[in-house]
Each structure stands twice: as C-alpha cells, then as structure tokens.
Design a protein around this motif. Structure first.
Motif, PDB file in Angstrom:
ATOM      1  N   GLN A 208      -6.714  -2.984  -0.183  1.00 22.53           N
ATOM      2  CA  GLN A 208      -7.597  -3.804   0.017  1.00 22.53           C
ATOM      3  C   GLN A 208      -8.764  -3.297  -0.941  1.00 22.53           C
ATOM      4  O   GLN A 208      -9.175  -2.111  -0.789  1.00 22.53           O
ATOM      5  CB  GLN A 208      -8.200  -4.008   1.428  1.00 22.53           C
ATOM      6  N   ALA A 209      -9.502  -4.214  -1.713  1.00 21.77           N
ATOM      7  CA  ALA A 209     -10.435  -3.994  -2.553  1.00 21.77           C
ATOM      8  C   ALA A 209     -11.920  -4.178  -1.685  1.00 21.77           C
ATOM      9  O   ALA A 209     -12.942  -3.700  -2.177  1.00 21.77           O
ATOM     10  CB  ALA A 209     -10.570  -4.637  -3.672  1.00 21.77           C
ATOM     11  N   TRP A 210     -11.961  -4.985  -0.674  1.00 23.12           N
ATOM     12  CA  TRP A 210     -13.044  -5.255  -0.115  1.00 23.12           C
ATOM     13  C   TRP A 210     -13.715  -4.548   1.028  1.00 23.12           C
ATOM     14  O   TRP A 210     -12.863  -4.728   2.157  1.00 23.12           O
ATOM     15  CB  TRP A 210     -13.383  -7.060   0.390  1.00 23.12           C
ATOM     16  N   GLY A 211     -14.563  -3.561   0.629  1.00 22.07           N
ATOM     17  CA  GLY A 211     -14.799  -2.559   1.731  1.00 22.07           C
ATOM     18  C   GLY A 211     -15.307  -1.397   0.994  1.00 22.07           C
ATOM     19  O   GLY A 211     -15.485  -1.162  -0.245  1.00 22.07           O
ATOM     20  N   ILE A 212     -15.666  -0.304   1.843  1.00 26.83           N
ATOM     21  CA  ILE A 212     -15.967   0.974   1.436  1.00 26.83           C
ATOM     22  C   ILE A 212     -14.771   1.829   1.137  1.00 26.83           C
ATOM     23  O   ILE A 212     -14.188   2.317   2.317  1.00 26.83           O
ATOM     24  CB  ILE A 212     -17.233   1.552   2.349  1.00 26.83           C
ATOM     25  N   PRO A 213     -14.618   2.365   0.047  1.00 23.63           N
ATOM     26  CA  PRO A 213     -13.625   3.467  -0.241  1.00 23.63           C
ATOM     27  C   PRO A 213     -13.705   4.579   0.358  1.00 23.63           C
ATOM     28  O   PRO A 213     -14.617   5.180   0.846  1.00 23.63           O
ATOM     29  CB  PRO A 213     -13.613   3.484  -1.868  1.00 23.63           C
ATOM     30  N   LEU A 214     -12.416   5.219   1.183  1.00 25.02           N
ATOM     31  CA  LEU A 214     -12.415   6.567   1.505  1.00 25.02           C
ATOM     32  C   LEU A 214     -13.027   7.463   0.581  1.00 25.02           C
ATOM     33  O   LEU A 214     -12.501   7.543  -0.527  1.00 25.02           O
ATOM     34  CB  LEU A 214     -11.253   6.875   2.185  1.00 25.02           C
ATOM     35  N   PRO A 215     -13.923   8.450   0.917  1.00 26.43           N
ATOM     36  CA  PRO A 215     -14.372   9.491   0.088  1.00 26.43           C
ATOM     37  C   PRO A 215     -13.254  10.392  -0.579  1.00 26.43           C
ATOM     38  O   PRO A 215     -13.362  10.834  -1.590  1.00 26.43           O
ATOM     39  CB  PRO A 215     -15.500  10.141   0.554  1.00 26.43           C
ATOM     40  N   PHE A 216     -12.233  10.719   0.243  1.00 23.58           N
ATOM     41  CA  PHE A 216     -11.058  11.328  -0.074  1.00 23.58           C
ATOM     42  C   PHE A 216      -9.747  10.789  -0.352  1.00 23.58           C
ATOM     43  O   PHE A 216      -9.038  11.459  -0.709  1.00 23.58           O
ATOM     44  CB  PHE A 216     -10.752  12.615   1.132  1.00 23.58           C
ATOM     45  N   ASP A 217      -9.880   9.344  -0.455  1.00 24.86           N
ATOM     46  CA  ASP A 217      -8.761   8.580  -0.740  1.00 24.86           C
ATOM     47  C   ASP A 217      -9.397   7.289  -1.097  1.00 24.86           C
ATOM     48  O   ASP A 217      -9.033   6.472  -0.579  1.00 24.86           O
ATOM     49  CB  ASP A 217      -7.606   8.658   0.284  1.00 24.86           C
ATOM     50  N   PRO A 218      -9.604   7.198  -2.451  1.00 23.61           N
ATOM     51  CA  PRO A 218     -10.194   5.888  -2.840  1.00 23.61           C
ATOM     52  C   PRO A 218      -9.209   4.622  -2.785  1.00 23.61           C
ATOM     53  O   PRO A 218      -9.763   3.418  -3.131  1.00 23.61           O
ATOM     54  CB  PRO A 218     -10.918   6.011  -4.331  1.00 23.61           C
ATOM     55  N   SER A 219      -7.980   5.025  -2.536  1.00 26.59           N
ATOM     56  CA  SER A 219      -6.975   3.896  -2.465  1.00 26.59           C
ATOM     57  C   SER A 219      -6.808   2.749  -1.379  1.00 26.59           C
ATOM     58  O   SER A 219      -6.326   1.952  -1.215  1.00 26.59           O
ATOM     59  CB  SER A 219      -5.651   4.260  -3.085  1.00 26.59           C
ATOM     60  N   SER A 220      -7.848   3.415  -0.471  1.00 24.78           N
ATOM     61  CA  SER A 220      -7.960   2.874   1.119  1.00 24.78           C
ATOM     62  C   SER A 220      -9.257   2.667   1.103  1.00 24.78           C
ATOM     63  O   SER A 220     -10.329   3.257   0.662  1.00 24.78           O
ATOM     64  CB  SER A 220      -7.280   3.719   1.961  1.00 24.78           C
ATOM     65  N   VAL A 221      -9.668   1.642   2.081  1.00 22.62           N
ATOM     66  CA  VAL A 221     -11.115   1.355   2.592  1.00 22.62           C
ATOM     67  C   VAL A 221     -11.134   1.618   3.648  1.00 22.62           C
ATOM     68  O   VAL A 221     -10.385   1.830   4.435  1.00 22.62           O
ATOM     69  CB  VAL A 221     -11.369  -0.009   2.097  1.00 22.62           C
ATOM     70  N   VAL A 222     -12.387   1.972   4.114  1.00 24.15           N
ATOM     71  CA  VAL A 222     -12.893   2.202   5.623  1.00 24.15           C
ATOM     72  C   VAL A 222     -12.522   1.052   6.455  1.00 24.15           C
ATOM     73  O   VAL A 222     -12.921   0.009   6.069  1.00 24.15           O
ATOM     74  CB  VAL A 222     -14.420   2.754   5.607  1.00 24.15           C
ATOM     75  N   TYR A 223     -11.737   1.176   7.592  1.00 24.78           N
ATOM     76  CA  TYR A 223     -11.494   0.075   8.493  1.00 24.78           C
ATOM     77  C   TYR A 223     -12.690  -0.356   8.844  1.00 24.78           C
ATOM     78  O   TYR A 223     -13.912   0.253   9.313  1.00 24.78           O
ATOM     79  CB  TYR A 223     -10.730   0.677   9.684  1.00 24.78           C
ATOM     80  N   VAL A 224     -12.792  -1.874   9.000  1.00 31.59           N
ATOM     81  CA  VAL A 224     -14.027  -2.715   9.180  1.00 31.59           C
ATOM     82  C   VAL A 224     -14.815  -1.968  10.444  1.00 31.59           C
ATOM     83  O   VAL A 224     -16.208  -2.010  10.310  1.00 31.59           O
ATOM     84  CB  VAL A 224     -13.948  -4.127   9.249  1.00 31.59           C
TER      85      VAL A 224
END
Length: 674
Positions: A208-224
């Motif tokens: 998913q692109a709509w969200g804040i990327p994880l600082p240690f893995d930008p391919s995932s976003v922080v769960y809402v």
C-alpha cells in the motif's frame, strides 16, 4: 500555573461527522472549558485520521487524489465543529509533516528496542474497523460493530509489535493507577482482557502507498491504528520540538468511544512503554449514541447530522436568522451533556430533544430570566443592589457550586449540569414563596423587594457561570442581561455568592421561545386541513385581544331535547374557534385604564400581546409564567390604543371579578384546547 492536556479520538474522513461523533467533541469541549474556567492552562486537541484505506477508497470512488479529498473533508469537519462552538486549541491531520515525524520517531524507537519483528499474518480483517479480528471476537462470522460488512480473510507479510511482552507491566500499572481507565465498566473490561492473555499485533500493511512508510522498511506502511494513536504525542512535538513535548506530555486525558478502548488502554500504553515514554494519566471511554434504541452508525445509515439539529430552530420552527444565531448550538450541547450519563450510552430522538428544550430552557431557565428582569424593571427601575442580608438563596447557591465542582472534577458532566439546574429550581421556588409582586404593593417593603430581586439576579448570574462550559453563548447572554461583564471568568472568584454590589438589568425578548412539539389538528380536520404557519409579524411586542366569559362547551342532543335551537351552534362552528394554551411571558398595566392589562404571551408558535380586562383581579407580576387559554384566531382589535391579537378566556360572573381559565403547568404552549 497547572496545565491540562485533553484529546479526543481523531476521526475517519470517509464521510461527514454525525451526532455520535459530535457527542464526544461536545463532551470534551465542556471538560476543556471547565478547566479554563478553573484557571488551568488547557490544551485541547482534535483531528482527522486520513490514512485509512476506507478514506483512500472513498477518494478513488470520487476520482480524487486522496490528499485533495482529505483537504475537502478537513474543511467539512472544521465547519461542523465551528457550528457546535468547539473550542479546540490544535487540530492535527495524520497527513501533516509533524505527524509523519512523530510516527517515524516512535516506530523507530520501538524497533530499536527489539519490540518489532517481521512475520506473516493470516486471519480475519474488518474493513469497517480497519482492524484484524480474532475468531472469538466475531459473531456469526461478522464484526459486532459492522454487521453489514463481511470481514475478509487476509494473509500477508507484516511486522508485529511484541504486545505480549507488556502484559505484566500493563497489569501492574492498572493496579497502581485505578484512575487510569474510566468509567469502572471500561476498567473491568480491560482487566479481563489482560487476564485472558495478550497476543502480538500487526503494525504494518504491505503493498500500500497510502500511509506513512516504515522507517526501516519503506515497502510497507504503518498500520492505520498504530499510525493514528501517535497523533496525541506528535501534536505536542514528538521528534521535532522537545521543549514543547516536555511542556505538555503526558496527556492528562484521552476521551474516546468505548469501541476503541482496547487500542487506547492496552496497545497505546504498551507502545509508550516500549519507547520509554510517559503514559497518559487517564483514558475515558464514553458510550454510544443511538437513535430509537439503535446505535448511530454510518454503516447502518441511521446517522443524524449535528448541523441539522442546530439549524432546526430556523428551518423547522421558523425562528428568525438572528434569533437562531443567538441560540446557536447551546440547546443541543445541553441535551448531550444533561440527558446522557457521561460514560453510558445515550439515545436521541427529535421528540425528546424538542421536549427537553421546552422544559429546561423555554419554561424553566428562560422564564426565570424573563420574570426576574421584568420585576426588576417594574419595581426597581431596572437597577438593584444588595440592601440587606442575603436570603436562603445564598445557601442554595453555595451548595450548587460545591456539587458542580465535585461532579465536574469527577467527569460526571451530567451531574454538573443537574447542579446548575437545581439552583434554577430553587430560585423559582424562592420567588414563588416570597411573592415580591405582593410585597411591592406597600412601599414599606421596598428594601425587602429589592433584596429578593437582587438575590434572584445573583442566582441567575451564578447559574450562568456554572453553565458557561456547557452553553457558552447563552451563559454570556444571561450575564449581560443581569448586568455582569462577560470578560474572562474564574470559578474561584465568580463562583462565590456575591452579597454586595449593584446590577443594571436588561429586559429584552425571551431567550428561548417555546416551540410546537407535535402537529396539532382538530379531529374533523385531520385529513383535509393543514394548519397555517404563524404570522411572522407576531413577534414580541405585537398584539392579541381581551377577555370574555368562557364559551360554553357544545352539548350533544339527548333524548327529550331539541336537536337544535337558535342559540346553539354546531360542532363545526365551535371548531372554527381556535383555542390554544399560552404562557404569560410579561404583564403590565395599560396606562389610563383601571381594568386592562397588556400581556405578552408565548403561543408556542409566536409571541403576541393580548389586552385583557383582568387588572381588578390580578397583579401583573403574579401572572408571569401562568398557563392560560386564549382564542388564537381573532382578528386584531385596538383597546386603549394597544392592538390586540387574540383573547384570554376568563370566567366573569355578574358583579364579580374575572377568574382566568388555566391549564396544568405541564400543558405545552400552543396545545389545542378542544
């Protein structure tokens, strides 16, 4: 100076706010305003949760860029909160840079502490809650909060937070701080949840692109949900302004709905523990708003728009735009605070809302302000001072303030409102018992009358101070009418009974005109007559008519009597006479007349002046608040130069004084008399 930092939950912006959402904001606003009234430096935070996948979907459905959609909804939400006089100090959006900084900082701290790890999640996901749901939390394979939405079975790469590691620390904290979760029913729910064991939870979404990327893995976003909880700290400088953060963190109170207590009372404290940050001091989980016993919910389609409630007086009841603006959202704010036990569930209906408006404001508080200001104008020239010892009302005022403080400090907002209205009731009783209109007949009692009315005005002042957090517009107007400056109030100073001084009282139109609470039709007209709206020219100071002997009730023909005689009328003729209940708002003598009084009455649809020949039997002030019967559809007529639009009914025996026909006080103004 002491400080108080209070927050509400931030709202999904996939649809407009409804009354259930507004309830939380109004209640929290009352808390914040109360703290300011107590002289406490207060920071009140609200905001919008914009990284929801439901928001992304709604934007896509409307063919909008997600941020452009959120910008539009941000305006809609803020307009609603302005409409309700919500006094927030800060409003955060999860798409803001300051929030992204706070989330990135906190997530990295938790990761560095070794409490976030990679894994695979497989299970049910409720798209309404945007939360993963254990099988045991589903009812017939449906989320209990979103029964119309079928949960999805998902399997995806996730990062997990070691929530289980903090089970014992959370239990210890709750044991040491029983005040951490309120009310008690929420505390017990969370205690049982922790006792049953905590499992690690997902903190990311993949692909998913709509969200804040994880600082240690930008391919995932922080769960809402992980993202949203951080707003309380990011709004006060987490990761960007340490001085601001040290000044305001930890929060003193999070006000949230009971359905998200687990996130705030378990997950959020554990996140802060993992990052070695202080925990909020208290979390309050309020109940749900229902409509006719059914939970108010966007997914159920039974929402009430708070703007519709505020605009009701203008759109439905025909109040002028100026009057509607003056009244504003205060009747709704009072309803939500006074009628719903804070922490429990509440129910809303238009009928109940209108009923409480008439009972609490039009009949009770508003009538008290009108009566007192009218008597001060008549007997004291509009100016009163303390000329003797305060009467028993002073003790009632002191007790009201004590009860109010105790209730508000305990977040029993409904009891705080009740304490203020107990003083209203005590003041009405005091006026009835002392009968200043009777004492005023003898100039020897002038000082006693002035002291009684000063005490009554002082009680109104005190009620206004106590109601300031709940009804800010109305409280300011009440203070103005009893001659008190509406500068910044302080409960320690302004919540004390004043036994001296002078007041210049303003006498104006009633604060809250009565409204018709239900359609009224004569039985024979039920299917073919629509009642005309009130003539807008019948405002305070316009006219209505004199008195007449009570009309005889038509008697049906019985055996042995003629079916009709020339001096009898048909039922159709009788029903042409529109008899209605009215309440006397003010009364005064007509100059140069020994028998006429000019009455201003509230008909439930308008206010009009009636000239009535009852001066020999009634003193003007003894009529204030009385419920009478009028003929409402007479043509205007002039009596002693005063135009009159109606007629008050009285029994007038030959050679005797007239006696008004009255109704039970519970009869609403405007009720048809048949």
């Amino acid at each position: 100076m002491s400080r108080f930092y209070v927050t509400t939950a931030i709202d999904y912006v996939n649809s407009r706010p409804h009354l259930g959402t507004a309830y939380e904001k109004v209640a929290t606003d009352v808390i914040a305003r109360y703290k300011r009234l107590c002289g406490v430096e207060t920071r009140f935070l609200m905001g919008n949760d914009e990284h929801s996948q439901n928001v992304f979907k709604q934007a896509s459905d409307e063919r909008l860029d997600p941020l452009a959609y959120c910008d539009r909804m941000d305006k809609a939400f803020r307009e609603t909160w302005s409409h309700l006089d919500i006094s927030y100090d800060d409003f955060i959006r999860t798409t803001e840079t300051r929030h992204r900084t706070g989330v990135t900082t906190l997530v990295q701290q938790i990761y560095d502490a070794g409490d976030i790890y990679a894994g695979v999640y497989e299970g049910w996901y409720c798209i309404g809650c945007e939360a993963f749901k254990p099988e045991k939390d589903l009812v017939d394979r449906r989320c209990s909060l979103h029964p119309t939405l079928a949960p999805q079975w998902l399997r995806e790469k996730n990062y997990f937070f070691r929530l289980s590691r903090y089970q014992s620390r959370l239990a210890e904290h709750f044991g040491r701080h029983p005040e951490f979760i309120a009310p008690a029913v929420r505390r017990n729910e969370i205690a049982r949840l922790i006792e049953s064991g905590l499992e690690d939870i997902s903190v990311s979404r993949a692909g998913q692109a709509w969200g804040i990327p994880l600082p240690f893995d930008p391919s995932s976003v922080v769960y809402v949900w992980f993202d949203a909880l951080v707003n309380y700290a990011s709004a006060v400088g987490l990761g960007r302004d340490q001085e601001l953060f040290d000044r305001w963190w930890p929060a003193d109170l999070h006000v949230i709905g009971k359905d998200i207590t687990r996130f705030h009372a378990v997950i959020w404290p554990a996140m802060l523990m993992a990052a070695n940050l202080p925990l909020p001091r208290a979390i309050f989980g309020h109940g749900f708003m229902s409509v006719g016993g059914q939970r108010m919910s966007k997914s159920l389609g039974n929402v009430v728009d708070p703007g519709d409630v505020v605009d009701r007086f203008r759109v439905v009841h025909g109040f002028s735009p100026e009057l509607a603006r003056r009244i504003g959202p205060d009747p709704l704010r009072l309803y939500l605070v006074k009628e719903i036990v804070f922490g429990g569930d509440g129910d809303f209906s238009w009928e109940r809302y209108d009923e409480r408006y008439n009972a609490d404001l039009a009949n009770n508080l508003g009538n008290l302000v009108s009566r007192v200001s009218a008597m001060i104008g008549r007997y004291c020239g509009g100016r009163v001072g303390a000329v003797g010892a305060a009467g028993r009302l002073a003790a009632a005022g002191d007790e009201a303030v004590r009860s109010y403080r105790t209730a508000m400090d305990a977040l029993a907002l409904h009891e705080g409102a009740a304490a203020a209205f107990r003083l209203v009731d005590a003041t009405n009783e005091y006026i009835a018992d002392t009968a200043p209109w009777t004492l005023a007949k003898d100039r020897a009692h002038a000082a006693q009358v002035e002291q009684i009315l000063f005490d009554a005005a002082e009680a109104i002042r005190l009620v206004a101070v106590l109601l300031t957090p709940i009804m800010p517009r109305s409280a300011a107007e009440m203070l103005r009418r009893v001659g008190v400056a509406t500068a910044t109030l302080d409960l320690a100073r302004d919540g004390a009974w004043r036994r001296g001084g002078e007041r210049v009282v303003v006498q104006e139109d009633v604060l809250w005109p009565r409204i018709e609470t239900r359609p009224v039709k004569a039985p024979s007209e039920e299917h073919n007559v629509t009642e005309k709206p009130a003539d807008p020219s019948h405002s305070a100071g316009s006219a209505v008519a004199g008195t007449t002997p009570a009309s005889p009730v038509p008697v049906a023909a019985t055996e042995g009597t003629a079916a009709a005689t020339p001096d009898r009328i048909s039922i159709d003729d009788f029903l042409r006479v529109e008899l209605r209940v009215a309440k006397v708002v003010s009364a005064e003598r007509v100059p140069k007349s020994s028998r006429l009084l000019k009455l201003l009455v509230d008909t439930g649809q308008d206010q009009r002046t009636i000239v009535a020949g009852i001066a020999e039997a009634y003193e003007p002030d003894a009529l204030l608040g009385r419920t009478v019967v009028i003929v409402a559809n007479l043509k205007p007529a002039k009596l002693m130069g005063v135009e009159s639009h109606g007629m008050v009914l009285a029994a007038s025996p030959e050679g005797g004084k007239p006696t008004l026909l009255t109704c039970d006080e519970a009869s609403a103004a405007g009720t048809r008399v048949r």
